[in-house]
Motif scaffolding. Sequence first.
Motif, PDB file in Angstrom:
ATOM      1  N   ASN A  15       0.831  -1.211   0.000  1.00  0.00           N
ATOM      2  CA  ASN A  15       0.000   0.000   0.000  1.00  0.00           C
ATOM      3  C   ASN A  15       0.865   1.261   0.000  1.00  0.00           C
ATOM      4  O   ASN A  15       0.567   2.230  -0.688  1.00  0.00           O
ATOM      5  CB  ASN A  15      -0.944  -0.002   1.205  1.00  0.00           C
ATOM      6  N   ASN A  16       1.944   1.237   0.770  1.00  0.00           N
ATOM      7  CA  ASN A  16       2.780   2.432   0.845  1.00  0.00           C
ATOM      8  C   ASN A  16       3.617   2.648  -0.407  1.00  0.00           C
ATOM      9  O   ASN A  16       3.760   3.781  -0.865  1.00  0.00           O
ATOM     10  CB  ASN A  16       3.670   2.394   2.090  1.00  0.00           C
ATOM     11  N   HIS A  20       1.397   4.033  -3.112  1.00  0.00           N
ATOM     12  CA  HIS A  20       1.092   5.441  -2.867  1.00  0.00           C
ATOM     13  C   HIS A  20       2.327   6.309  -3.087  1.00  0.00           C
ATOM     14  O   HIS A  20       2.250   7.422  -3.602  1.00  0.00           O
ATOM     15  CB  HIS A  20       0.564   5.606  -1.443  1.00  0.00           C
ATOM     16  N   GLY A  78       0.790   7.615  -6.212  1.00  0.00           N
ATOM     17  CA  GLY A  78      -0.235   8.336  -5.457  1.00  0.00           C
ATOM     18  C   GLY A  78       0.250   9.646  -4.873  1.00  0.00           C
ATOM     19  O   GLY A  78       1.410   9.982  -4.948  1.00  0.00           O
ATOM     20  N   VAL A 116       0.240   5.106   4.676  1.00  0.00           N
ATOM     21  CA  VAL A 116      -1.190   4.967   4.381  1.00  0.00           C
ATOM     22  C   VAL A 116      -1.664   3.551   4.746  1.00  0.00           C
ATOM     23  O   VAL A 116      -2.832   3.227   4.586  1.00  0.00           O
ATOM     24  CB  VAL A 116      -1.517   5.245   2.885  1.00  0.00           C
TER      25      VAL A 116
END
Lengths: 432, 112
Positions: free
Chosen positions: A424-425, A428, A432, B55
């Motif tokens: 996820n990081n 991003h 992202g 996140v």
Amino acid sequence: MKMSHKISRRDFSKLLLTGAAGASLGLFGTPSKAFGASKRVVVIGGGFGGAAAAKYLRKLDPSISVTLVEPKAVFHTCPFSNWVLAGLRTMGDISQTYAVLRNKYQINVIADSAVAVDAARGTVKLKSGMVLNYDRLIVSPGIDFKWDAIPGHSEALANTKIPHAYQAGAQTVLLQNQLHAMRNGGKVIICPPSNPFRCPPGPYERASLIAHYLKAKKPLSKILILDPKDKFSKQGLFKQGWEKLYPGMIEWRSGVTGGKIVKLDGTTMTVTTEFGEEKGDVINLIPPQKAGKIAFDAGLTDASGWCPINPVSFESTIHPGIHVIGDASVAGAMPKSGFAASSQGKVAAAAIVRLLQGKVPASPSLVNTCYSLIGTDYAISVAGVYKLTADGIVEIQGAGGLTPMNADADQLKEEASFAVGWYNNIIHDTWG
Amino acid sequence: MAANLRLWLAACAFSAAALLPGSVASAANTSEVNPRGLVLSLSCSSCHGTDGKSVGLIPPINGRSTSYIESAMLAFKSGARYSTVMSRHAKGYTDAEIRLIAEYFGRFSRNK
């Protein structure tokens, strides 16, 4: 070509005393470009390396105008594509777009392919005919396959019947559909490539996650890994995981025990090894690899089929002003991975910012972590921290390394959670 | 090639030496970023998020003070603090490099 020249303390002090660092700026490409008023950087390739480099260039120096050339509007990540095969993620989950890079970071994202580079003029020609001018160019093309390495194989066959699934997207879907269509009791043959290749633990994570799917849906099935190598990444940890989670389902055959493939017959779904023939219901052949096509077309490769670079800035040692990052580069002890490409992209971006300001780049610091999922709540990892020495980019001894053998269930579960957190990081951090 | 690498190394070492941690103790409070500290700290973002803003479920670095980050990294390095992967990373940095990383991320914190 091997870089073994040691820097002596005396040479170093001499440079320090004479303040030669500024003078040595000329080593980093052509000064006329470095000190010019314009600051245009073109990035070819929007994967983990190129997208991160483009974003960080804009983040570190908003006065630089950045153009990113990537033909795909939607990029599917290789990391977590094995999770798709296991049914733990969807293709949508591993889809990335360039909207944030375009809108938030004001990067000029062009959906096109680079077909030629003129290093002397500082231009990139696109398939559409458009020509882009650059002061510095970053080439992050990933891998291409050596289609002629295995007799009987071809790109056309890979696109229809014998997927490599080593560039995520349609290839991943093809392999997944074949697994879904396979009978219970079928045999999946996985053929990893010889070294060096993208994502060293990738084929073995794939075997694990295909086993995860088969165990639940088609438990009589088998997986045979025919490997030209005699050892592989995280070998002990993978084998321990396979014994625990999928006993008797996965067989790994090394090069010396008949794992090397010498021929493929796509019609009869048969691979021939040095020891005999093996028939598979699904054959996932991952061909040997080389730098992406544009690296060859731009003359950035050497005899190895990969791109030699200056490890401070990842600037090509063949063409000044062009930086090569990611799988296509020869980055010393670093593996070819999305994580490594991201790390290299940031180092190159920071170096280019300094160079365009007429300053010397800082000494690089590079890092890699690869998580591999073996089953739900069961992941292992390998980490490495890298620095520049007179021998090039080396792994720092005493740091990095593997998940310990015989780790308890809680630790393996925590690693599986961190694999998701990492994904996820980095997504991003890149798109992202 | 070998001679070039030697010069590159010296050039980088020179630029880093011009900004030793002690000489830029105040840099963390200004807009000036130590270039070596920057390069070291960019390594963290792939797992901990851009600027250390996570996140996902990996702990964030952003918002932590310089002293917190430094002591955490030193504890990972010595093994005093349990981790799955952080001690493998922390062992790759000298105490001075850890200080540079802590100063870089400490800039984002209200508590320096």
